[in-house]
Design an enzyme around this catalytic site. Structure first.
Site, PDB file in Angstrom:
ATOM      1  N   CYS A 100       4.601  -7.002  -1.510  1.00 15.98           N
ATOM      2  CA  CYS A 100       4.584  -5.618  -0.771  1.00 15.98           C
ATOM      3  C   CYS A 100       5.888  -4.836  -1.068  1.00 15.98           C
ATOM      4  O   CYS A 100       5.759  -4.163  -2.329  1.00 15.98           O
ATOM      5  CB  CYS A 100       4.676  -6.098   0.794  1.00 15.98           C
ATOM      6  SG  CYS A 100       4.104  -4.696   1.767  1.00 15.98           S
ATOM      7  N   HIS A 102       0.279 -10.155   1.787  1.00 19.18           N
ATOM      8  CA  HIS A 102       1.364 -11.193   2.135  1.00 19.18           C
ATOM      9  C   HIS A 102       1.090 -12.567   2.035  1.00 19.18           C
ATOM     10  O   HIS A 102       0.459 -13.085   3.335  1.00 19.18           O
ATOM     11  CB  HIS A 102       1.865 -10.916   3.571  1.00 19.18           C
ATOM     12  CG  HIS A 102       2.588  -9.346   3.454  1.00 19.18           C
ATOM     13  ND1 HIS A 102       4.018  -9.422   3.384  1.00 19.18           N
ATOM     14  CD2 HIS A 102       2.430  -8.197   3.888  1.00 19.18           C
ATOM     15  CE1 HIS A 102       4.340  -8.272   3.468  1.00 19.18           C
ATOM     16  NE2 HIS A 102       3.623  -7.366   3.730  1.00 19.18           N
ATOM     17  N   GLU A 124       2.838 -15.140   2.588  1.00 24.79           N
ATOM     18  CA  GLU A 124       3.595 -15.980   3.266  1.00 24.79           C
ATOM     19  C   GLU A 124       3.319 -15.817   4.744  1.00 24.79           C
ATOM     20  O   GLU A 124       3.674 -16.597   5.721  1.00 24.79           O
ATOM     21  CB  GLU A 124       5.130 -15.326   3.175  1.00 24.79           C
ATOM     22  CG  GLU A 124       5.606 -14.157   3.837  1.00 24.79           C
ATOM     23  CD  GLU A 124       5.113 -13.085   3.222  1.00 24.79           C
ATOM     24  OE1 GLU A 124       4.431 -13.161   2.124  1.00 24.79           O
ATOM     25  OE2 GLU A 124       5.473 -11.667   3.694  1.00 24.79           O
TER      26      GLU A 124
END
Lengths: 214, 78
Positions: free
Chosen positions: A87, A195, A197
């Site tokens: 990002c 993302h 994560e």
């Protein structure tokens, strides 16, 4: 035990998530502060997490790309160390010239917070074990400046040289070539807007992000 | 007719963006006294009369393009 660096700039906000994702996969993460240069031989991999570094002042990622720590990131990248941008990390790597293109405001002008379906176009062994092109992943996105732009000539070069990493199945932001993630020519610097994560456990809504931190 | 509207933060208002850019330039060895960051708006207005174009640009600048508490602006014909 080999160490991986997680960079922190003023305004980075996905740093802790990335750090814990790495810990969960048995990696040995260490913080890297934006104001400090470091020995590029210290880390086996570097992660640039998402956020809004420097408040997106001037352009997303523009100021972070010129911070002292990025000099060391550039050295590490030149030495072949794997570098992953997520990002805002993607925006920073583009601004630093370590990846081609730039990221501008979404086609619909709005911030998008959603889950997207992705198609693996060219595998990257350093950051994802999915070896076969065509593999699918479902990951969350959360960005306002996620529209990848690149000249037509450069887009063709990215296609020809196998530098397109992930593509959106249903382009949410107007990105050129449906590109969600790209790599440099050497394939050791890679970045994506989604993302991973935030997709580590079933309770997060999916586990397709695990492979990026293994 | 095109009119440019240059909007800058007032000197007495902390220009956080200008300060952040200034620090980045200094960190990279650039010499400068100060840096301010504003914005530049280009209005493409109908008609060919400069006076009326300037008047409507001023009206728009006062309407939304600047906040007089924290910003100043200048108009220029392009």
């Amino acid at each position: 035990m080999s160490q991986v660096g997680v960079l922190r700039f003023p305004g980075t906000n996905c740093d802790r998530d990335v750090f814990e994702a790495l810990e969960a996969k048995g990696r040995n993460p260490e913080w890297v502060w934006h104001a400090d240069q470091f020995d590029s031989r210290c880390f086996d991999a570097l992660f640039l997490p998402g956020g809004f570094s420097y408040g997106d002042y001037l352009r997303s990622g523009a100021l972070a790309a010129r911070a002292p720590a990025m000099k060391s990131v550039r050295e590490a990248a030149d030495r072949g160390v794997p570098v992953l941008g997520i990002c805002n990390g993607f925006q920073i790597l583009c601004e630093a010239g370590l990846l081609p293109g730039a990221l501008v405001r979404n086609r619909g002008l709005r911030f998008i917070d959603d889950w997207v379906s992705l198609r693996l176009t060219n595998p990257n062994a350093a950051f994802d074990r999915r070896a076969s092109a065509g593999a699918r992943a479902r990951l969350p996105i959360a960005h306002a400046d996620g529209r990848f732009v690149v000249s037509d000539d450069d887009l063709k070069r990215l296609q020809d040289q196998g530098q397109i990493w992930w593509q959106y199945e249903d382009n949410p932001n107007g990105a050129a070539g449906d590109i969600a993630g790209v790599m440099n020519e050497k394939k050791n610097v890679a970045a994506l807007m989604p993302h991973p994560e935030r997709a580590m456990y079933d309770w997060m809504g999916g586990t397709d992000g695990e492979g990026f931190f293994e | 007719m095109k009119i440019g509207v240059k909007v800058m933060p007032r000197a007495e208002v902390l220009d956080t963006q200008g300060r952040a850019v200034e620090n980045t330039l200094r960190q990279n060895g650039k010499k400068l006294n100060a840096c301010q960051v504003g914005r530049y708006v280009v209005l493409d207005l109908p008609g060919s009369d400069e006076a009326s174009a300037m008047a409507s640009a001023k009206e728009m600048a006062d309407f939304v393009l600047h906040n007089p508490l924290i910003e100043t602006y200048e108009l220029e014909r392009l």
